[in-house]
Design a protein around this motif. Sequence first.
Motif, PDB file in Angstrom:
ATOM      1  N   GLY A  48       1.438   1.661  -2.826  1.00  0.00           N
ATOM      2  CA  GLY A  48       2.462   2.704  -2.714  1.00  0.00           C
ATOM      3  C   GLY A  48       2.173   3.775  -1.690  1.00  0.00           C
ATOM      4  N   ARG A  49       1.092   3.652  -0.943  1.00  0.00           N
ATOM      5  CA  ARG A  49       0.779   4.715   0.013  1.00  0.00           C
ATOM      6  C   ARG A  49       1.790   4.774   1.155  1.00  0.00           C
ATOM      7  NH1 ARG A  49      -5.632   5.900   0.593  1.00  0.00           N
ATOM      8  NH2 ARG A  49      -4.706   7.652   1.705  1.00  0.00           N
ATOM      9  N   CYS A  50       2.481   3.648   1.371  1.00  0.00           N
ATOM     10  CA  CYS A  50       3.470   3.637   2.440  1.00  0.00           C
ATOM     11  C   CYS A  50       4.796   4.262   1.987  1.00  0.00           C
ATOM     12  CB  CYS A  50       3.718   2.208   2.908  1.00  0.00           C
ATOM     13  SG  CYS A  50       4.181   1.111   1.542  1.00  0.00           S
ATOM     14  N   ALA A  76      -1.037  -6.213   5.601  1.00  0.00           N
ATOM     15  CA  ALA A  76       0.052  -6.216   4.623  1.00  0.00           C
ATOM     16  C   ALA A  76       1.349  -5.767   5.281  1.00  0.00           C
ATOM     17  CB  ALA A  76      -0.289  -5.308   3.450  1.00  0.00           C
ATOM     18  N   LEU A  77       1.283  -4.629   5.939  1.00  0.00           N
ATOM     19  CA  LEU A  77       2.467  -4.077   6.582  1.00  0.00           C
ATOM     20  C   LEU A  77       2.125  -3.987   8.063  1.00  0.00           C
ATOM     21  CD1 LEU A  77       5.170  -2.943   5.581  1.00  0.00           C
ATOM     22  CD2 LEU A  77       4.094  -0.683   5.446  1.00  0.00           C
ATOM     23  N   ALA A 135      -0.191   4.063   7.309  1.00  0.00           N
ATOM     24  CA  ALA A 135      -0.587   4.523   5.973  1.00  0.00           C
ATOM     25  C   ALA A 135      -1.158   3.393   5.137  1.00  0.00           C
ATOM     26  CB  ALA A 135       0.609   5.124   5.253  1.00  0.00           C
ATOM     27  N   CYS A 136      -1.002   2.176   5.587  1.00  0.00           N
ATOM     28  CA  CYS A 136      -1.371   1.033   4.742  1.00  0.00           C
ATOM     29  C   CYS A 136      -2.853   0.704   4.882  1.00  0.00           C
ATOM     30  CB  CYS A 136      -0.532  -0.185   5.121  1.00  0.00           C
ATOM     31  SG  CYS A 136      -0.999  -1.631   4.158  1.00  0.00           S
ATOM     32  N   LEU A 171       6.739  -6.776   6.298  1.00  0.00           N
ATOM     33  CA  LEU A 171       5.927  -6.784   5.081  1.00  0.00           C
ATOM     34  C   LEU A 171       5.465  -8.205   4.803  1.00  0.00           C
ATOM     35  CD1 LEU A 171       4.837  -5.311   2.537  1.00  0.00           C
ATOM     36  CD2 LEU A 171       6.924  -6.065   1.383  1.00  0.00           C
ATOM     37  N   GLU A 216      -4.359  -1.819   3.843  1.00  0.00           N
ATOM     38  CA  GLU A 216      -4.599  -3.245   4.091  1.00  0.00           C
ATOM     39  C   GLU A 216      -4.240  -3.565   5.535  1.00  0.00           C
ATOM     40  OE1 GLU A 216      -5.861  -5.976   2.497  1.00  0.00           O
ATOM     41  OE2 GLU A 216      -6.646  -4.401   1.195  1.00  0.00           O
ATOM     42  N   CYS A 222       0.334  -7.543   0.288  1.00  0.00           N
ATOM     43  CA  CYS A 222       0.592  -6.155  -0.128  1.00  0.00           C
ATOM     44  C   CYS A 222       0.024  -5.952  -1.535  1.00  0.00           C
ATOM     45  CB  CYS A 222       2.091  -5.878  -0.121  1.00  0.00           C
ATOM     46  SG  CYS A 222       2.496  -4.306  -0.935  1.00  0.00           S
ATOM     47  N   LYS A 223      -0.798  -4.921  -1.663  1.00  0.00           N
ATOM     48  CA  LYS A 223      -1.405  -4.661  -2.969  1.00  0.00           C
ATOM     49  C   LYS A 223      -0.581  -3.686  -3.809  1.00  0.00           C
ATOM     50  CE  LYS A 223      -6.132  -5.908  -1.731  1.00  0.00           C
ATOM     51  NZ  LYS A 223      -7.454  -5.421  -1.296  1.00  0.00           N
ATOM     52  N   GLY A 224       0.549  -3.306  -3.271  1.00  0.00           N
ATOM     53  CA  GLY A 224       1.449  -2.457  -4.048  1.00  0.00           C
ATOM     54  C   GLY A 224       0.912  -1.073  -4.325  1.00  0.00           C
ATOM     55  N   ILE A 255       5.539  -3.782  -2.645  1.00  0.00           N
ATOM     56  CA  ILE A 255       6.682  -2.890  -2.487  1.00  0.00           C
ATOM     57  C   ILE A 255       7.895  -3.691  -2.043  1.00  0.00           C
ATOM     58  CG2 ILE A 255       5.566  -0.691  -1.971  1.00  0.00           C
ATOM     59  CD1 ILE A 255       6.216  -2.039   1.078  1.00  0.00           C
TER      60      ILE A 255
END
Lengths: 459, 471
Positions: free
Chosen positions: A21-23, A69-70, A63-64, A12, A66, A17-19, A47
Motif C-alpha cells: 500500500g505504499r504506492c 512490482a510496479l 514509492a514501491c 503493475l 519491490e 506486488c506485496k500489497g 493493489i
Amino acid sequence: MARMEARPKPVLREDWCKGCGRCVEVCARSCIAPGEQVNPGSGLVPISLRLDDCNGCGLCVDACPEPYALVAAGLAGRLAAARPPAPWAPPPEVPAERVPVPERRPLVLKGTHASAVGALLAGCRHFFGYPITPSTEGAELMAKLLPALGGTFLQAASEVATVNHMYGCGGAGRPSMTFTSSPGFSLMLEGISYMIGAEVPGVFVDVMRAGPGLGNIGPEQSDLKLACRGLGHGNTHAPVLAPATPQEMLDFTALAFELAFRYRTPVVVLADGHLGQMTGKVSLPRELARPGLPSWAVPGDAAHRGNLVCSLLLEEAQQERHNLALLEKYARVTAAEQRAELFRCDDAELVLVACNSPARTAKGAVQALRAEGIRAGLFRPQTVWPFPIRHLAPLLGRARAILVVEASDGQLEDELRLALSHAGRAPGEIRHVRRLGGVLPAEGEILAAARSLSAEVRQ
Amino acid sequence: MSALYERFERHDHGRGLKAQATHYCPGCGHGLAQQYLAQAIEKLGVQDRTVAVSPVGCAVLLYYYLDVGNTQAAHGRAPAVALGHKLAHPESVVVSYQGDGDLASIGLTEILHAAQLGIPLTVIFANNAVYGMTGGQLAPTTLLGQQTTTSPRGRGREMGQPLRMAELIAQLEAPVYVERVALYDAKQRVRAAKAIEKALRLQVEGAGFSFVEVLTECPTHLGLSPVEAERWVKERMTPVFPLGVKKDVAATPWGPWPEPSFDPEAVLAAVGAEPLADGAAPARVHALPPAGELGFKLAGAGGDGAQTAALLLVRAAIDAGLDATHIPSYGPESRGGTSYADVRIADGQVLSPDASAPDALVAFNAPSLARFGPAVRPGGLALYDGSVIAAAPALDPSVRLTGLPITGIARELGQPLVKNVVALGALQALTGIFPEERFLSTIREALRKRPALVEVNAEAFRRGARAAREA
Ligand code: SF4
Ligand code: SF4
Ligand code: SF4
C-alpha cells in the motif's frame, strides 16, 4: 527524482506486488486502491490500478519497495522475457609468477623480521594488524618496508578489525597478512571461521605467548590446540606451520602465502616468543613471487562482477554440500602437505617429538644423548595440522618410546595421539616434558626424562 | 544496464516468483534504499567497479539483488571488510550497507574507525529502530519508551539511550559527507535517492568517506501497516533522529594510490639483501673446537650494549660462513634492567640456541658475573669488566677468569658506549674465534651509515684485544 514530466504509465505486475500500500497514498490522481483479491501465485493481495486518470508522474513507482512490482512499461516487457542466464563463468585465473633472482648474501635477522621479509618476497603488499607483544616487531618492519614497495600498512582498530580487513583484501584476491600473539589470535577466530567458510586466503603469523587470559609475554606453545582444532565455529581447519629457526620463519611465511592461494584458505604460522626474538642466519630464496589474480576474486572489475565471497548458505543441503567440499579440501591438504624434519631418526629407539623453539633444545638433547650411547632422534612436525603422521609412522616399528617435549599443557601431545589413533597405530610408551607460563623445557630436564625413559624401555 | 539483476538467481535458485521478488516483508524500507543505491550505481556508470558488502541482518541477502561484485561480511564488520577491498583495489567503488544492530551496536568500532580513517568508502546505514532478522529486539537506535521483544515495557533509560549515528560520524574530522534521510513520503524519497547518489559520487571522485543514514520502516516488528510505519518514522523517529545534511565539506581528493611493486631489485633492496661479496662464497676462517660449536653469554645492565655486541658476534660468524644464533632476554624492568644475550656459533647448524652453560661469558657487571660465572663450562672463559667489578667470585678452577678494564678503556677513548666493542676485541684475543680482520670488517659494515663512528669502534676493538693479550 521528481519525475513530474509525463512519462509512460506504470505497469503493475500483480504476482510481485506485496500489497503493502505504499504506492496508494502518493497517487494524487487516485489511480491506486488497496486490492481485494488474493493473488494465487504470491498468496498476497495486490493493489488494484485504474490508470484512466494517470499522468505518468512515476511517484508510485518510486514509492514501491519491490523492484519489480510496479514498473515502467518497457521494463515490464523485459522482465517478462527474462530467462535464467547461463551459469556465471568467472574469468580464468591470472597465475602467480615466480621470478628468479641471483643469490644474495645471507641476512642476519630475528624471527619476526625474517617472517616479514618472507611475506614481502612472497608478494604480500598488504598488512593489517594490531600491536601485541611479542609479535609487534614484525608489524613494525612491515610498516617501514611496505611504503617503498607501493604496499599498504594499516594499523587496525583491533584484532577483530584486522581479520576482517584481511577478509576483504583476500576476497579481493590480494595476499595479505598479520602478525599477532595469543590473546590477539583468540580475537581473530570468528573472522578466521568466516574466511574458511568463504574460502578466503590470508596469512596469520601468531607469535605465541603464555596464557590463559593476559598470561605473560613469555614463550608458550599456547595456541596449538586453537590453530589445529579451534579455528572459530563450525567445520574449520587450515594449514598450521611450525617454524623452529629464523630461516624457517622466512621460508614458512612465504610457503604460507603459496598454500593460502593454492587451497583458498587462511594459513597459520605458529611461532613462539622465543623464536620471534631469535636472531640467526637467513638465506634468501632464489625466487620471488608476483601474485596473480584468482578467478573467484571480487576485485571490483567487469570480468569478476558475478563473483560472490560469502559463507552463508541458507539451504541445509547446500551448506552440507559445502562442508563436504571443505572436508574434501582438508583431505587433499592432509595428503599433500604433511611436513616434518627427522633428525637422527633412522635407527632411533627413543623418538623425541617437539616443534618450535622446544624442538631446538630437543635437538641439542638428542646430540647429547647420542654421545651417551642412547639411540635418540628428533621428530619435528613442521606442519602441526595436518600432523605429519606419514613421516612418523615408519619410525614406529623401531622406536620403543616417544618423548613429547613442549611448552604447553600437552597440546602437541594431543595432536600426536589423535594422529596415531586415526592411523590405527598404538606405539609403546609416550611420555612428556612440559613447561608452561613462559618457561621453555631446558636441555637438562629433557635429558633426565630421556635417560630414564630409555633405561625403562630397555629392560 | 541495470545494477539490479533482472532475475534473482541467488534467491531460491531463481525459482518461481522469487526470481523477481525480494525477500523483504511487504513495505520494508530496505527495498527502497537498495533500489536507490542501484540507481546511483547506474547513473554514475560504475556497475563494473562496484563491490557491495552485505551485512548481517535483514539486508544480509543484498547480494541476491545487486548485480555488482559482492561480499558478505560478519556481523558489524562490513566497514572493515570494505576497507580491505578498497585498499586491495583502490579503483574499485566499495559500498557497505548495514542495519542498526550491525553498524551501531556490534560494529561501532569498525564504523567509527573507518569513518575517521576517511578513505573513500560509502556506507548506507538503514536505521529502523529495531532488530529485524532476529525478531524484533531492542536496537541501539530503539526510541525511549519503544516496546520491543527485549524491552516489553518500553525502552527505559537503564537500557541505554538511542545512538544518533549520523551526528556521531559527522563530528569526526575525516568524513566528507554525512546526511540523514527518510523514506516516508515522496519528497523524502527523492532526497534519499539524491543523498545516496551523492555519497557514491564522492567516492568515485576520491573525495573521501561518505555516510547516509536512512530511516527505514520495519512494519513487521513495529506491528504497524506499512503506511502507518511511514507515519511512525515521520512522527516518532524524526524528532530523535532529525533529518538533514550533518556534514558536507570539500576535501583534498585521495590518491594517487601507490602501485605495488614486484620488481625483484626493488624488493631485494627493500629487505636489505646485498650481492655476495666478490660473487664468491665467504671463506670459512675460524677456529672452533672439534665439537664444532661454541656458546657465549653476554650479560650486563640495559645500556651496556650486550645485545649489540652479541649481534656483531653473530654477524661476524655468519660472514665467516658459519651458522650462529642470538637470543636476548631482558629483566622485568623495561629500561635499565638486566640484559642478557645467548649466542651460539656452529660449524654446521646451531642445534639448540640456548647458552645456559656457555663456553665463554662476558660479564659487564657484578650481578651478571655472580649469576652466570658458575654456569661456564669447565675449561671455559669468564671475561669481566674489571673497571666495575672490584672482586670476582671464585669459579671452577678450570675456568679462565679474566678481568680487564673494559669501561676504563672506553672512557680513555672518550666514548663510554664502545665498551661492548672493547669487550669483543678482548673476547677475540682470548679465544681466537675469528681472524681480527673478520671482526673489524663486520664492525665497519655495521656502521656503514655512521662512518664517523667507525674509527673509534675499530680502535676500541684493537685496544680490547691488546689489553687481553697483555693481561
Ligand atoms: S504514475 Fe502517478 S498518476 Fe500514475 S498511477 Fe502512479 S502515482 Fe498515479
Ligand atoms: S508499493 Fe509496490 S508492493 Fe506495495 S502495494 Fe504498491 S505496487 Fe504493491
Ligand atoms: S523484519 Fe523488518 S527490516 Fe526485516 S525485512 Fe521485515 S520489515 Fe524489513
